[in-house]
Design a protein around this motif. Structure first.
Motif, short mmCIF file in Angstrom:
data_model
loop_
_atom_site.label_atom_id
_atom_site.label_comp_id
_atom_site.label_asym_id
_atom_site.label_seq_id
_atom_site.Cartn_x
_atom_site.Cartn_y
_atom_site.Cartn_z
N UNK A 21 -16.28 -14.54 56.42
CA UNK A 21 -16.59 -13.10 56.89
C UNK A 21 -16.84 -12.32 55.50
N UNK A 22 -18.21 -12.23 55.17
CA UNK A 22 -18.31 -11.64 54.15
C UNK A 22 -17.82 -9.86 54.07
N UNK A 26 -20.95 -9.59 57.67
CA UNK A 26 -21.54 -10.80 58.32
C UNK A 26 -20.82 -11.91 58.08
N UNK A 27 -20.75 -12.86 59.39
CA UNK A 27 -20.27 -14.12 59.06
C UNK A 27 -21.20 -15.22 58.64
N UNK A 28 -20.85 -15.85 57.63
CA UNK A 28 -21.51 -17.01 57.06
C UNK A 28 -20.92 -18.26 56.72
N UNK A 29 -21.62 -19.29 57.06
CA UNK A 29 -21.37 -20.64 56.69
C UNK A 29 -22.18 -21.60 57.36
N UNK A 30 -22.01 -23.10 56.97
CA UNK A 30 -20.81 -23.54 56.07
C UNK A 30 -21.06 -23.20 54.41
N UNK A 31 -20.09 -23.32 53.83
CA UNK A 31 -20.09 -22.78 52.42
C UNK A 31 -19.65 -24.03 51.53
N UNK A 32 -20.17 -24.33 50.75
CA UNK A 32 -19.98 -25.39 49.56
C UNK A 32 -19.71 -24.76 48.18
N UNK A 33 -18.58 -25.18 47.56
CA UNK A 33 -18.22 -24.48 46.47
C UNK A 33 -18.09 -25.63 45.41
N UNK A 34 -18.99 -25.84 44.45
CA UNK A 34 -18.72 -26.82 43.34
C UNK A 34 -17.81 -26.29 42.42
N UNK A 35 -16.79 -27.25 42.09
CA UNK A 35 -15.79 -27.07 40.99
C UNK A 35 -15.60 -28.20 40.01
#
Length: 372
Positions: A21-22, A26-35
């Motif tokens: 939830x931003x 707004x609800x947003x996804x899916x989210x990928x995080x590079x690390x």
């Protein structure tokens, strides 16, 4: 590659979660995080440090990717016996939400359309970037961070961590940053955004199947790069030196500084997405760590120790903005150390003043880690 002070060859990893939830609601996804990670997490999981990158940075902060000739963007600071000593600490760095180097951003594929998001990507905030980092740290099984550190926009994320997840931090190192952008800082970002949107190839953000807005993005980077340097560093690096050319004087790049800016702009286009530039710069402009109230109240009750660094010649994020952070910390009863480094490099100093930063940061982290 055999340098004992290097973390060696590293690989980018990816963490995906379903939804966030931003700040906008707004609800947003899916989210990928590079690390990426460097060093080893100890048994107590008490030696983890999160590195937060600046505007155009990414997860590749140290070491080499297979086949690369150049190391990560803060390699001089991360590794055995460096400021962030990987023989003692477990260092994590992730690409921000909205980026274009592995984390979900405007150039990512929208599952609903199977095309890049473009301007269908939601508006994001610095706080949303921090919330994604919190998900990653939870995923890694870390309950508390020894420290969070970053310069420029990375420093804004540090302040975001302080206000959003204060109990997860033992210390914080905001470098060359601000509680909120000044009108001048917003103005520079807006000129960059307008340069991109004025490029006929921008096409309201829908350019992924065609020609990208390279000219506009290059101009935006040129504007930004001027603000990263100082008058003294430009004089020392270029002076009024002319390029060796037989072309008659007209509107050619006949000064060395002009050629350098063109080179930087062209190089940036090859590695960065124009829409990410728009989204991330807007997130920076809207950021206010104080959330509309005095910053000292926003950090009231915080137990973390702070090391705040600024640079004498930095006119993009001038020292007075770092001093405001320290004053608020003192008023809130926090332990905050302020160091202003004498440098002619301008805002870029946080990437270049390695020896001075290493001395200050390594001693600070040692003291925090040992609970002195």
């Amino acid at each position: 590659m055999t340098d004992k002070s290097s973390v060696g060859v590293v690989e980018t990893q990816y963490f995906t979660f379903a939804e966030l939830t931003l700040e906008s609601g707004e609800k947003f996804g899916p989210i990928t995080i590079a690390y990426e990670t460097y060093g080893t997490l100890n048994a107590e999981k008490s030696n983890a440090i999160l590195i937060l990158h600046a505007f155009s940075g990414d997860a590749h902060a140290a070491g080499f990717h297979e086949g690369d000739k150049k190391p990560g963007w803060w390699d001089d600071m991360i590794g055995p016996d460096k400021a962030f000593d990987t023989s003692q600490y477990f260092v994590v760095c992730s690409n921000v939400l909205g980026g274009c180097k592995g984390s979900t951003g405007p150039s990512s594929i929208n599952p609903a359309t199977q095309k890049p998001y473009g301007l269908a990507f939601p508006l994001i905030a610095i706080e949303d970037m921090v919330a994604c980092q919190k998900r990653l740290i939870d995923h890694l099984g870390i309950a508390q961070l020894l420290s969070v550190a970053g310069g420029s926009m990375g420093g804004m994320q540090v302040l975001g961590w302080l206000t959003m997840f204060p109990d997860m931090l033992r210390s914080a190192i905001p470098i060359a940053t601000t509680i909120k952008h000044s009108p001048q800082q917003i103005a520079f970002n807006e000129v960059g955004r307008q340069a991109i949107m004025a490029d006929p190839h921008w096409n309201s953000g829908d350019y992924y199947d065609g020609t990208p807005p390279a000219k506009g993005l290059a101009v935006a980077r040129m504007i930004g790069h001027i603000t990263y340097m100082s008058d003294a560093s430009m004089e020392e690096k270029f002076g009024r030196q002319r390029k060796h050319t037989d072309e008659p004087f007209k509107f050619t790049t006949d000064f060395e500084v002009e050629g350098y800016l063109n080179y930087r702009g062209d190089a940036f286009v090859k590695r960065f997405d124009a829409n990410s530039y728009l989204y991330i710069s807007k997130a920076m402009d809207h950021f206010d760590a104080s959330n509309g109230k005095p910053f000292q109240k926003a950090i009231s009750g915080l137990n973390a120790k702070l090391l705040v660094l600024a640079f004498e010649s930095d006119w993009l994020y001038p020292a007075y903005q770092s001093q405001e952070i320290v004053k608020a910390c003192k008023r809130a009863g926090l332990e905050a150390t302020y160091c202003q480094i004498d440098s002619t490099y301008g805002h870029d100093a946080f990437l270049l003043e390695v020896d001075e930063e290493t001395h200050l940061i390594s001693h600070f982290l040692k003291r925090v880690f040992q609970n002195d």
